[in-house]
Design an enzyme around this catalytic site. Structure first.
Site, PDB file in Angstrom:
ATOM      1  N   SER A 192      -9.949   5.855  -4.809  1.00  0.00           N
ATOM      2  CA  SER A 192     -10.945   6.928  -5.226  1.00  0.00           C
ATOM      3  C   SER A 192     -10.372   7.998  -6.144  1.00  0.00           C
ATOM      4  O   SER A 192     -11.060   8.471  -6.883  1.00  0.00           O
ATOM      5  CB  SER A 192     -11.126   7.634  -3.502  1.00  0.00           C
ATOM      6  OG  SER A 192      -9.955   7.989  -3.152  1.00  0.00           O
ATOM      7  N   LYS A 218       0.866  -1.212   0.229  1.00  0.00           N
ATOM      8  CA  LYS A 218      -0.012  -0.120  -0.117  1.00  0.00           C
ATOM      9  C   LYS A 218       1.083   1.236   0.070  1.00  0.00           C
ATOM     10  O   LYS A 218       1.766   1.392   0.924  1.00  0.00           O
ATOM     11  CB  LYS A 218      -0.896  -0.040   1.497  1.00  0.00           C
ATOM     12  CG  LYS A 218      -1.766   1.175   1.378  1.00  0.00           C
ATOM     13  CD  LYS A 218      -2.871   1.228   2.571  1.00  0.00           C
ATOM     14  CE  LYS A 218      -3.526   2.352   2.234  1.00  0.00           C
ATOM     15  NZ  LYS A 218      -4.645   2.441   3.619  1.00  0.00           N
ATOM     16  N   LYS A 243       1.502   9.842   5.983  1.00  0.00           N
ATOM     17  CA  LYS A 243       1.408   8.433   6.091  1.00  0.00           C
ATOM     18  C   LYS A 243       2.984   7.722   5.859  1.00  0.00           C
ATOM     19  O   LYS A 243       3.057   6.440   5.495  1.00  0.00           O
ATOM     20  CB  LYS A 243       0.361   7.874   5.763  1.00  0.00           C
ATOM     21  CG  LYS A 243      -0.783   8.255   6.415  1.00  0.00           C
ATOM     22  CD  LYS A 243      -2.243   7.445   5.999  1.00  0.00           C
ATOM     23  CE  LYS A 243      -3.470   8.001   6.555  1.00  0.00           C
ATOM     24  NZ  LYS A 243      -4.737   7.079   6.353  1.00  0.00           N
ATOM     25  N   LYS A 262      -2.138  -1.551  -3.851  1.00  0.00           N
ATOM     26  CA  LYS A 262      -2.932  -0.095  -3.883  1.00  0.00           C
ATOM     27  C   LYS A 262      -2.190   0.982  -3.954  1.00  0.00           C
ATOM     28  O   LYS A 262      -1.395   0.962  -3.166  1.00  0.00           O
ATOM     29  CB  LYS A 262      -3.696  -0.361  -2.413  1.00  0.00           C
ATOM     30  CG  LYS A 262      -4.696   0.722  -2.183  1.00  0.00           C
ATOM     31  CD  LYS A 262      -5.401   0.666  -0.796  1.00  0.00           C
ATOM     32  CE  LYS A 262      -6.043   1.921  -0.674  1.00  0.00           C
ATOM     33  NZ  LYS A 262      -6.627   2.004   0.768  1.00  0.00           N
ATOM     34  N   ARG A 305     -10.084  10.171   1.666  1.00  0.00           N
ATOM     35  CA  ARG A 305     -10.103  11.012   2.840  1.00  0.00           C
ATOM     36  C   ARG A 305     -10.910  11.969   2.899  1.00  0.00           C
ATOM     37  O   ARG A 305     -11.688  12.009   4.220  1.00  0.00           O
ATOM     38  CB  ARG A 305      -8.924  11.387   3.189  1.00  0.00           C
ATOM     39  CG  ARG A 305      -7.654  10.268   2.989  1.00  0.00           C
ATOM     40  CD  ARG A 305      -6.482  10.992   3.158  1.00  0.00           C
ATOM     41  NE  ARG A 305      -5.432   9.526   3.088  1.00  0.00           N
ATOM     42  CZ  ARG A 305      -4.096   9.845   3.135  1.00  0.00           C
ATOM     43  NH1 ARG A 305      -3.537  10.891   3.188  1.00  0.00           N
ATOM     44  NH2 ARG A 305      -3.369   8.875   2.862  1.00  0.00           N
ATOM     45  N   TYR A 309     -14.904   1.065  -6.911  1.00  0.00           N
ATOM     46  CA  TYR A 309     -16.332   2.012  -6.788  1.00  0.00           C
ATOM     47  C   TYR A 309     -17.234   1.729  -7.842  1.00  0.00           C
ATOM     48  O   TYR A 309     -18.463   1.863  -7.910  1.00  0.00           O
ATOM     49  CB  TYR A 309     -15.908   3.369  -6.422  1.00  0.00           C
ATOM     50  CG  TYR A 309     -15.115   3.481  -5.207  1.00  0.00           C
ATOM     51  CD1 TYR A 309     -15.618   3.207  -3.710  1.00  0.00           C
ATOM     52  CD2 TYR A 309     -13.772   3.562  -5.491  1.00  0.00           C
ATOM     53  CE1 TYR A 309     -14.652   3.513  -2.862  1.00  0.00           C
ATOM     54  CE2 TYR A 309     -12.989   3.728  -4.170  1.00  0.00           C
ATOM     55  CZ  TYR A 309     -13.490   3.660  -2.891  1.00  0.00           C
ATOM     56  OH  TYR A 309     -12.593   3.480  -1.851  1.00  0.00           O
ATOM     57  N   GLU A 319       7.760  -7.172   1.350  1.00  0.00           N
ATOM     58  CA  GLU A 319       6.298  -7.408   2.109  1.00  0.00           C
ATOM     59  C   GLU A 319       5.837  -8.397   1.728  1.00  0.00           C
ATOM     60  O   GLU A 319       4.947  -8.958   2.762  1.00  0.00           O
ATOM     61  CB  GLU A 319       5.714  -5.836   1.806  1.00  0.00           C
ATOM     62  CG  GLU A 319       6.390  -4.578   2.443  1.00  0.00           C
ATOM     63  CD  GLU A 319       5.907  -4.400   3.882  1.00  0.00           C
ATOM     64  OE1 GLU A 319       5.378  -5.297   4.377  1.00  0.00           O
ATOM     65  OE2 GLU A 319       6.379  -3.118   4.254  1.00  0.00           O
TER      66      GLU A 319
END
Ligand code: PBG
Length: 332
Positions: free
Chosen positions: A283, A204, A226, A257, A214, A322, A242
């Site tokens: 998004s 991610k 982040k 992502k 957000r 979405y 990872e």
């Protein structure tokens, strides 16, 4: 009159009509590949989300109805993102494991109405954390912030247990803390939830494409960014590292992502690991298609479909999008 070329090999023969193209087709997108992310809130109304046209913050009743419509179209998996009231947020995000909280009630309601819909839940603190981070924040005397890894993992385990108790089929840690997959696996197994799967957000990235999300949840970090836990968009070897860890710790499925700008990462992980892999069309990717289509510059249905096909061709087995309901309708 031009002369014929001497061309024994003509790739166009395999594209000569729809049926031949169907035979030659390498990648097929189906509704069963899709995971539908849904926003929920405590209110009784279904409120359109300004930053994500076409998406709503659903009431529990609205949620069940929307899941039903997607189900009718062939979508078999959903994931919930809650908007938590400001008064319930805290520095340690305790609300995330409240058995009477919004997410557990949503799980129960959807499973009661559609027992064979796969319910996935997001494991991370950001909707519950008064600092807007995925983990617990420690502020130093000089005002520097640090996201505490091991302390956060403890809370994530409680969150995962709470969702499993409520009936979640898959828990999906999106926090990027180290060691959380193994810890959650251990906690689930100890509680008798060995059938609950883990879909890990493995790679991610610290991406600007999350902006509209957000906005939808009011979950932007209050201070800092982040980048100390989400990955550097410049890196791909790190994604392999990872992935190795997540698989070793017991992840049933992994995720990349965002999706569209990271197709190379999807392909590299697909070739390197054997577990099923998801990709999240986030998004910002959604909004770019929606906005361009709204202005009439592109055809929304076709571009949405093509964007998902590209993600699948890159190697994703399943896609969070979405567009899930709309695309499933197109496919059926
Ligand atoms: C947070 C989380 C985020 C998304 C899913 N889970 C945002 C973030 O990391 O800040 C983004 C999804 C999207 O943009 O569609 N745990």
């Amino acid at each position: 009159m031009s002369e014929k070329l001497n061309l024994p090999i003509r790739p166009r023969r395999n594209r000569k009509n729809d049926a031949v193209r169907g035979l030659a087709r390498e990648t097929v997108l189906t509704a069963s590949d899709l995971i539908y992310p849904l926003f929920i809130h405590e209110a009784d109304s279904n409120d359109p989300i300004e930053s994500m046209p076409g998406c709503h913050r659903w009431s529990l009743e609205g949620l069940v109805k929307e899941v039903g419509e997607a189900y009718e179209a062939g979508v078999r998996a959903v994931v919930f993102f809650p908007k938590i009231e400001e008064s319930l947020k805290s520095s340690h995000g305790e609300e995330c494991y409240n058995p009477g909280g919004l997410v557990p009630r949503a799980i129960t309601a959807v499973k009661a109405a559609y027992p064979d819909v796969v319910v996935i839940t997001d494991i991370a603190l950001d909707p519950y954390n008064s600092d807007g981070h995925d983990g617990i924040v420690e502020v130093s005397g000089t005002g520097d912030i640090r996201i505490l890894n091991d302390e956060t993992v403890e809370v994530l385990c409680q969150q995962a247990l709470c969702h499993a108790d409520a009936g979640a089929d898959i828990v999906s840690p999106s926090d990027m803390m180290d060691g959380r997959v193994g810890a959650i696996r251990g906690a689930l197994d100890q509680a008798g939830h060995e059938e609950v799967s883990i879909l890990s957000y493995t790679a991610k990235y610290a991406s600007a494409y999350y902006g509209p999300f957000r906005g939808a949840l009011d979950s932007a970090p209050k201070a800092g960014d982040k980048k100390t836990y989400q990955m550097d968009p410049a890196n791909i070897r790190e994604a392999l590292r990872e992935a190795d860890l997540d698989v070793a710790e017991g992840a049933d499925m992994i995720m990349v992502k965002p999706a569209g700008p990271y197709l190379d990462v999807i392909r590299v992980l697909r070739d390197a690991v054997d577990v099923p892999m998801a990709a999240y069309q986030v998004s910002g990717e959604y909004l770019m298609i929606k906005s361009a289509a709204k202005d009439g510059w592109i055809d929304e249905e076709k571009v949405a479909m093509e964007s998902l096909l590209g993600i699948k061709r890159a190697g994703a087995d399943m896609i969070l999008t979405y567009f899930a309901k709309d695309v499933a309708k197109q496919l059926s």
